[in-house]
Design an enzyme around this catalytic site. Structure first.
Site, PDB file in Angstrom:
ATOM      1  CD  GLU A  68      -2.926   1.448   2.131  1.00  0.00           C
ATOM      2  OE1 GLU A  68      -3.714   2.406   2.012  1.00  0.00           O
ATOM      3  OE2 GLU A  68      -2.979   0.629   3.063  1.00  0.00           O
ATOM      4  CD  GLU A  93       1.906   8.455   4.649  1.00  0.00           C
ATOM      5  OE1 GLU A  93       2.362   9.597   4.386  1.00  0.00           O
ATOM      6  OE2 GLU A  93       0.927   7.945   4.060  1.00  0.00           O
ATOM      7  CG  ASP A 120       9.550   9.122  -3.323  1.00  0.00           C
ATOM      8  OD1 ASP A 120       8.392   8.727  -3.556  1.00  0.00           O
ATOM      9  OD2 ASP A 120      10.219   9.782  -4.138  1.00  0.00           O
ATOM     10  CG  ASP A 143      -2.280  15.968  -2.793  1.00  0.00           C
ATOM     11  OD1 ASP A 143      -3.136  16.514  -3.519  1.00  0.00           O
ATOM     12  OD2 ASP A 143      -1.606  16.586  -1.956  1.00  0.00           O
ATOM     13  CE  LYS A 147      -4.842  26.283  -6.133  1.00  0.00           C
ATOM     14  NZ  LYS A 147      -3.964  27.322  -5.525  1.00  0.00           N
ATOM     15  CG  ASP A 179     -12.125  11.694  -2.086  1.00  0.00           C
ATOM     16  OD1 ASP A 179     -11.100  12.029  -2.729  1.00  0.00           O
ATOM     17  OD2 ASP A 179     -12.299  11.995  -0.887  1.00  0.00           O
ATOM     18  CB  THR A 216     -11.166   6.150   5.223  1.00  0.00           C
ATOM     19  OG1 THR A 216     -11.742   7.068   4.268  1.00  0.00           O
ATOM     20  CG2 THR A 216     -10.167   5.244   4.504  1.00  0.00           C
ATOM     21  CE  LYS A 217     -10.406  10.463  10.784  1.00  0.00           C
ATOM     22  NZ  LYS A 217     -10.004  10.934  12.134  1.00  0.00           N
ATOM     23  CD  GLU A 219     -14.679   5.043   0.801  1.00  0.00           C
ATOM     24  OE1 GLU A 219     -15.271   4.435  -0.105  1.00  0.00           O
ATOM     25  OE2 GLU A 219     -13.658   4.605   1.369  1.00  0.00           O
TER      26      GLU A 219
END
Length: 238
Positions: A68, A93, A120, A143, A147, A179, A216-217, A219
């Protein structure tokens, strides 16, 4: 006690130059996260210094291996690992509070099938994982860099996807979720054009949410506001 800033100064988050898909936020670990990090990093943590790993040696067995990328605060990864003790999970992460939070979850749940990188993901892919070692790669809610001038920072790009492909075994799954509708469209365009991948949906397009992807919360909150979530599942064909 390990100082989180010292850790990332002596072991830089990335060795790559150029555009990054992440920005290191200045948030610090809570006291509980720091203690969990200090107690558990030696057991569960992996680094570039380990070089190219042999997952069978790392986990002591040869089971389904999941990666993940960008696990956030780690609860979803811990949920998946707890629900599937017969599988192994490597989480990546860059934000240390998230790493500390995951290690706290791993410790409290007694999980043995999780390992963690705090560098990374590009370095993990290029320097740490052998080819064709992964059964599934998951990138959930990266992320969106919404823009237009920042779209080049989006993690899901043709070159990145091809590097992921080489780490998946043939038949292995790349599971993406977002999302942000514009990013979902971007992901679908990139994946549909990617050599060596095919959509698990015969008619193309997005996939239903698999049962094993935790909600997830954030989501749940988004769903209550009428926001959509898009899952894409592609498998390596060659």
């Amino acid at each position: 006690m390990t100082d989180q800033n010292e850790t990332q100064d002596t072991n830089p988050v990335t060795t790559r130059r150029g555009v990054r898909s992440f920005v290191l936020r200045q948030g610090r670990m809570t006291e509980g996260q720091k203690k969990a990090f200090d107690r558990n990093w030696a057991k569960y943590g992996l680094s570039r210094d380990n070089g190219m790993i042999d997952p069978r040696e790392v986990f002591g067995r040869d089971n389904m291996l999941n990666l993940e990328i960008g696990f956030g605060m780690g609860k979803s990864l811990a949920d998946m690992a707890e629900a599937a003790p017969e599988q192994d999970f490597i989480g990546v992460e860059v934000h240390l509070p998230g790493v500390g939070a995951l290690l706290k979850e791993v410790e409290s749940r007694g999980l043995e099938n999780v390992r963690v990188y705090s560098i990374d993901a590009n370095d993990v892919i290029d320097l740490c994982l052998p080819d064709a070692c992964l059964d599934r790669v998951m990138v959930f809610f990266p992320d969106p860099w919404h823009k237009k001038k920042h779209h080049k920072r989006r993690l899901i790009q043709p070159e990145f996807v091809q590097r992921i492909r080489h780490k998946l075994r043939v038949g292995g799954i790349l599971h993406l979720a977002t999302d942000w509708e514009n990013y979902a469209e971007h992901m679908l365009e990139v994946m549909s054009a990617s050599e060596g991948f095919a959509n698990t949906q015969e008619q193309g397009g997005y996939s239903p949410k698999p049962d094993d992807r935790p909600i997830t919360k954030f989501e749940k909150r988004g769903e209550s506001l009428g926001h959509g979530v898009w899952d894409l599942l592609f498998y390596r064909t060659n």
